[in-house]
Design an enzyme around this catalytic site. Sequence first.
Site, PDB file in Angstrom:
ATOM      1  N   LYS A   1       0.679  -1.458   0.439  1.00 43.55           N
ATOM      2  CA  LYS A   1      -0.476  -0.166   0.428  1.00 43.55           C
ATOM      3  C   LYS A   1       0.713   1.223   0.173  1.00 43.55           C
ATOM      4  O   LYS A   1       0.699   2.346  -0.363  1.00 43.55           O
ATOM      5  CB  LYS A   1      -0.876  -0.081   1.171  1.00 43.55           C
ATOM      6  CG  LYS A   1      -2.112  -1.275   1.087  1.00 43.55           C
ATOM      7  CD  LYS A   1      -2.686  -0.639   0.175  1.00 43.55           C
ATOM      8  CE  LYS A   1      -4.373  -1.568  -0.067  1.00 43.55           C
ATOM      9  NZ  LYS A   1      -5.598  -0.778  -0.672  1.00 43.55           N
TER      10      LYS A   1
ATOM     11  N   SER B   1       0.576 -10.039  -0.885  1.00 39.94           N
ATOM     12  CA  SER B   1       0.753  -8.468  -1.025  1.00 39.94           C
ATOM     13  C   SER B   1       0.580  -8.603  -0.118  1.00 39.94           C
ATOM     14  O   SER B   1       0.796  -6.961   0.323  1.00 39.94           O
ATOM     15  CB  SER B   1      -1.427  -7.805  -1.785  1.00 39.94           C
ATOM     16  OG  SER B   1      -1.593  -8.943  -1.312  1.00 39.94           O
TER      17      SER B   1
END
Length: 408
Positions: free
Chosen positions: A57, A308
């Site tokens: 992110k 991720s």
Amino acid sequence: MSRRVVMVQLEDIQKAKKALKGVARCTPLDYSQTFSQLAGNAVYLKLENLQKTGSFKVRGAYNKIMSLNGRERAKGVVAASAGNHAQGVAFASQMAEIESTIVMPEGAPLAKVQATKHYGAHIVLYGETFDEAMDYAHRLQQKTGAAFVHAFDDEHVITGQGTIGLEIVEQLPDVEVIVCPIGGGGLISGIAKAVKAVKPSVRIYGVEAAACPSMVESIRHKLPIKAGSHSTIADGIAVKQPGEKTFQMVQTYVDHIVTVDDLEISRTMLYLLERSKLLVEGSGAVSLAALIYRKIPVEKKKTVAVISGGNVDIHFVSRIIERGLVEAGRYVKLSTTVPDKPGHLNQLLSIIAEQKANIVSVEHYRISPNVIPGETEIELSLETRDRHHIDKIEQALKQAGYRFTRKT
């Protein structure tokens, strides 16, 4: 009314990659022989769980912040998140030396709240759900004039996430397949745009949690819709409705989308922890889960699974481990009754010892619906080798005259 074409260009992603140098890590691309054998492909793991703040992110957040002019930066930024996006925005804001306010639901995990605060953000706890926190964040943004940093449906955010795609092609020039998690779609949109621009032959597959297949449903209906959802351990990708921009990009650049269920995800999390010594959250494990459980229709291809994120609650990890051990036949609880007299417990434990099982715990229950006066219920927690070992233990108990139930 026609939708505006999303303007994310390869040149912008290349520029973002340079800007992120020294801010975000170029994360490892790790070949796994174990997962290659399980998946029937040459599997490489793109380890964004080792990224700063524990997920990808920070890439999109920093790129968005760096797109702001001086006047906008002076007013700071606002975001809404219950997890990874919050930490990414907070860290990126700290690196850019601007103020950030993150609205998080009142029930957000304390560890994530503290981690976000550690990166210098001002935390506002509001609402019981993420949607309520998001609504308040928008009101706060309008009131203060701060810039809003969306978790996925923003061209600068998508561009920042696309830097992962460029890294993959540099690290593995002959990559053939990339498998990526899908929540709101920002990650896969950026990766797919970057990779298709420099190597169009690469096939891009997205993976959603079966409990919240909003992109699958949106593609089927040919417009972004709000899909029904249920609780899932892949909470980081449990997005009820994809963004307008990300939907367009997924339609254009992603070859196919599949889903995986919570059991497949939890087993993959345990595999990663045990085989690769990697702590990965549910949403981060879905791409590998899709490969292991043969959801992706490719074989013998050089395949990258994007891992991720790794921000998982440590208490939840213990439950994943226990569940995985039970499924593998390496942990079992057995309950039986014995006469409440000296020597009978020892006889029971001797049978277990003869079968070479390790006793983790022994619990006595003299008051129980299953117990008559003069007896006691014994619950044994055992470490075992496999399911066959459990069968042998149970057979030995039957031969000795014990009646028992398997608790887990």
